[in-house]
Design an enzyme around this catalytic site. Structure first.
Site, PDB file in Angstrom:
ATOM      1  N   LYS A   1     -11.476  -1.848   7.020  1.00 55.39           N
ATOM      2  CA  LYS A   1     -10.456  -2.397   7.985  1.00 55.39           C
ATOM      3  C   LYS A   1     -10.767  -2.469   9.316  1.00 55.39           C
ATOM      4  O   LYS A   1     -10.408  -3.209  10.112  1.00 55.39           O
ATOM      5  CB  LYS A   1      -8.888  -1.881   7.602  1.00 55.39           C
ATOM      6  CG  LYS A   1      -8.344  -1.800   6.257  1.00 55.39           C
ATOM      7  CD  LYS A   1      -8.285  -3.268   5.518  1.00 55.39           C
ATOM      8  CE  LYS A   1      -7.985  -3.326   4.169  1.00 55.39           C
ATOM      9  NZ  LYS A   1      -7.272  -2.272   3.607  1.00 55.39           N
TER      10      LYS A   1
ATOM     11  N   ASP B   1      -1.398   7.151   6.030  1.00 54.58           N
ATOM     12  CA  ASP B   1      -2.543   6.167   5.891  1.00 54.58           C
ATOM     13  C   ASP B   1      -2.642   5.286   7.100  1.00 54.58           C
ATOM     14  O   ASP B   1      -1.807   4.395   7.253  1.00 54.58           O
ATOM     15  CB  ASP B   1      -2.075   5.326   4.521  1.00 54.58           C
ATOM     16  CG  ASP B   1      -2.887   4.171   4.171  1.00 54.58           C
ATOM     17  OD1 ASP B   1      -4.103   4.205   4.839  1.00 54.58           O
ATOM     18  OD2 ASP B   1      -2.749   3.347   3.143  1.00 54.58           O
TER      19      ASP B   1
ATOM     20  N   TRP C   1       0.886  -1.188  -0.022  1.00 62.68           N
ATOM     21  CA  TRP C   1       0.103  -0.065   0.148  1.00 62.68           C
ATOM     22  C   TRP C   1       0.910   1.058   0.086  1.00 62.68           C
ATOM     23  O   TRP C   1       0.543   2.260  -0.847  1.00 62.68           O
ATOM     24  CB  TRP C   1      -0.995   0.056   1.299  1.00 62.68           C
ATOM     25  CG  TRP C   1      -2.017  -1.147   1.149  1.00 62.68           C
ATOM     26  CD1 TRP C   1      -2.190  -2.304   1.962  1.00 62.68           C
ATOM     27  CD2 TRP C   1      -2.912  -1.300   0.137  1.00 62.68           C
ATOM     28  NE1 TRP C   1      -3.036  -3.039   1.492  1.00 62.68           N
ATOM     29  CE2 TRP C   1      -3.532  -2.542   0.626  1.00 62.68           C
ATOM     30  CE3 TRP C   1      -3.135  -0.818  -0.972  1.00 62.68           C
ATOM     31  CZ2 TRP C   1      -4.444  -3.302  -0.427  1.00 62.68           C
ATOM     32  CZ3 TRP C   1      -4.223  -1.449  -1.855  1.00 62.68           C
ATOM     33  CH2 TRP C   1      -4.765  -2.550  -1.790  1.00 62.68           C
TER      34      TRP C   1
HETATM   35  C1  LIG Z   1      -6.582  -1.845   2.079  1.00 63.07           C
HETATM   36  C2  LIG Z   1      -5.614  -0.819   2.315  1.00 63.07           C
HETATM   37  C3  LIG Z   1      -5.571   0.354   1.349  1.00 63.07           C
HETATM   38  C4  LIG Z   1      -6.523   0.370   0.034  1.00 63.07           C
HETATM   39  O1  LIG Z   1      -7.835   0.570   0.284  1.00 63.07           O
HETATM   40  P1  LIG Z   1      -8.902   0.751  -0.801  1.00 63.07           P
HETATM   41  O2  LIG Z   1     -10.121   1.101   0.135  1.00 63.07           O
HETATM   42  O3  LIG Z   1      -9.118  -0.506  -1.251  1.00 63.07           O
HETATM   43  O4  LIG Z   1      -8.528   1.836  -1.761  1.00 63.07           O
HETATM   44  C5  LIG Z   1      -4.808   1.341   1.517  1.00 63.07           C
HETATM   45  N1  LIG Z   1      -3.765   1.282   2.593  1.00 63.07           N
HETATM   46  C6  LIG Z   1      -3.907   0.247   3.610  1.00 63.07           C
HETATM   47  C7  LIG Z   1      -3.010   0.368   4.416  1.00 63.07           C
HETATM   48  C8  LIG Z   1      -4.815  -0.668   3.344  1.00 63.07           C
HETATM   49  O5  LIG Z   1      -4.916  -1.698   4.169  1.00 63.07           O
END
Ligand SMILES: *Cc1c(COP(=O)(O)O)cnc(C)c1O
Length: 363
Positions: A199, A175, A107
C-alpha cells in the site's frame, strides 16, 4: 535495452500501488544485474553479503524514518497483513485472556475474525451501524485486555484515525497497512505495528512488523516455530527465506522517502493532495464524499456521483485522461482515489481537471 521509464498513467490503484519512478528503474536494473555482480537480485542467496546488507538497510531505514525506539525489533516477513491478523492474536492473546478490537471496516473485521479463531475477542467499538463511514470515538477500552487492536486507515471505506485512541495501560497493536510512512507516529505508544508492503512501501509479498520485544512470549501458547515472532527476531528476519525482491524494492522506496525529507515531508505532500481532491469533491455539486468529513482519509478518498446514471460518462472521461484505478472497491462501489506517498500532486490535479470538466458538461 529499454529503460524502465514509467508511462504517464495516473495510477490511483488501492494496492498493489504506485511506487516512485526512480524505484521502478532501480528495481528493473537489479533484476538484470544486481550491483554489477553479473547476477540478478532474483537469483542471489538471501545469505549472501549483498542481500544481508539490503535486509539490514531496509530495517535500519524503517527505524530511522519512524524513530523506532530501543527495545523494538523490525521484521520483514511474508504472508501479507492478513497473516499479521493471525500472528497478532497468536503472539499477544493469552490462553485465558481476551483482546479488545475496534471494527472500522473490512480489514478490521478480518482482524477480529482471525483473532476469534485463536481466543476471546471483545469488539469495543464498531462503525458498522454507520456503514463504516465514520471512525468511532470516545469508547472505553477494558484495562484488563491483553491488547487493543485497531486499523489506522480503512483502505476500502476511506476513513482514517486523525488521533489514535487512548488505551491507557493496555498494549496497542495497529494494522497500518495503508498509511504507514504517510505521517509521523510515536512508535513508543504501540506494542506492535504491522503493515503489508503493497500500500505504501513496496510490492506485494513483504509485511513489516515493528514489535516491542519484551511483550512477546507471555501467552502460554505453543505457537509453532514459524508463528512465534521471537524466532524471526532472533534470526534478524532470516529465520526462513525472506521475500527477497519485495524487501529490496521496499528498501529502495524507503530510501526515496528519506531523500524526500522523511515522513514529515510525506505528510505535507499527502495533505496537499488530499486538500486538492476533497476541495473539488465539496465544490462540485455533482460529487459527494462518502465519509464523515473529520475522518476523511488522506490516503484513500472515497466519493460518488450523486446521479449514478452519470458514471459511464465520467468513467470514459477519466480513462481518456490517462487515469487508472479510480473505481471504488467492489464491495462499496463509487470512486476511490488512492493517493499514496508516490502519487504526485500533478496526478491529483489531472483528476481534479477531469472532475471540473465533467461538472461543466453536466452541471
Ligand atoms: C490491504 C490491507 C490488508 C490486507 O493485506 P494483505 O497483504 O492482502 O493480507 C489488511 N489491512 C489493511 C488496512 C489493508 O489495506
Amino acid at each position: 535495452m529499454t529503460t524502465a521509464v514509467k508511462t504517464k498513467v495516473h495510477n490511483y490503484s488501492a494496492g498493489p500501488c504506485i511506487l516512485p519512478p526512480e524505484v521502478f528503474e532501480q528495481a528493473a536494473q537489479a533484476v538484470l544485474d544486481f550491483q554489477g555482480s553479473g547476477l540478478s537480485i532474483l537469483e542471489i542467496s538471501h545469505r549472501s553479503k549483498p542481500f544481508v546488507e539490503v535486509m539490514e538497510n531496509a530495517r535500519a531505514l524503517v527505524k530511522e524514518l519512524l524513530g523506532v525506539p530501543e527495545g523494538y525489533s523490525v521484521l520483514f516477513l511474508g504472508g501479507g497483513a492478513s497473516t499479521g491478523f493471525y500472528l497478532t492474536a497468536l503472539n499477544f492473546l493469552r490462553k485465558e485472556g481476551f483482546a479488545a478490537y475496534a471494527n472500522t471496516g473490512t480489514w478490521a473485521t478480518g482482524a477480529v475474525k482471525e483473532a476469534q479463531s485463536i481466543g476471546r475477542v471483545e469488539v469495543v467499538a464498531s462503525g458498522e451501524a454507520d456503514d463504516f463511514t465514520r471512525i468511532p470515538k470516545g469508547f472505553a477500552i477494558p484495562q484488563d485486555a491483553d491488547y487493543f487492536h485497531f486499523t489506522s486507515n480503512n483502505t476500502i471505506y476511506g476513513t482514517q484515525y486523525k488521533a489514535f485512541p487512548d488505551a491507557g495501560k493496555v498494549p496497542v497493536v495497529c494494522d497500518m497497512s495503508s498509511d504507514i510512512f504517510s505521517r509521523p507516529v510515536n512508535v513508543a505508544d504501540f506494542a506492535m505495528i504491522y503493515a503489508g508492503a503493497q500500500k505504501n512501501m513496496g510490492p506485494a509479498g513483504a509485511t513489516v512488523y515493528i514489535v516491542k520485544e519484551e511483550l512477546l512470549g507471555h501467552t502460554g501458547r505453543d505457537l509453532g516455530r514459524m508463528m512465534d515472532l521471537r524466532n524471526h527476531i532472533k534470526k534478524d528476519s532470516m529465520f526462513n527465506t525472506p521475500p527477497v525482491f519485495p524487501v529490496y524494492v521496499s528498501m529502495l522506496t524507503l530510501e526515496w522517502m528519506k531523500a524526500q525529507g522523511g515522513v514529515a515531508a510525506m505528510e505535507q505532500r499527502n495533505a496537499a493532495k488530499a486538500k486538492l481532491l476533497y476541495d473539488a469533491v465539496d465544490r462540485l455539486p455533482l460529487f459527494e464524499g462518502t465519509t464523515a468529513v473529520e475522518d476523511r482519509s488522506a490516503m484513500n478518498a472515497t466519493f460518488v456521483l450523486k446521479d449514478a446514471g452519470l458514471e459511464p460518462a465520467f468513467d470514459e472521461l477519466w480513462k481518456a485522461a490517462g487515469i487508472s484505478g479510480l473505481r471504488g472497491h467492489r464491495s462499496v462501489g463509487g470512486y476511490r482515489a488512492s493517493m499514496y506517498n508516490a502519487l504526485p500532486l500533478e496526478s491529483v490535479q489531472a483528476l481534479v481537471d477531469v472532475m471540473e470538466h465533467f461538472a461543466q458538461q453536466h452541471g
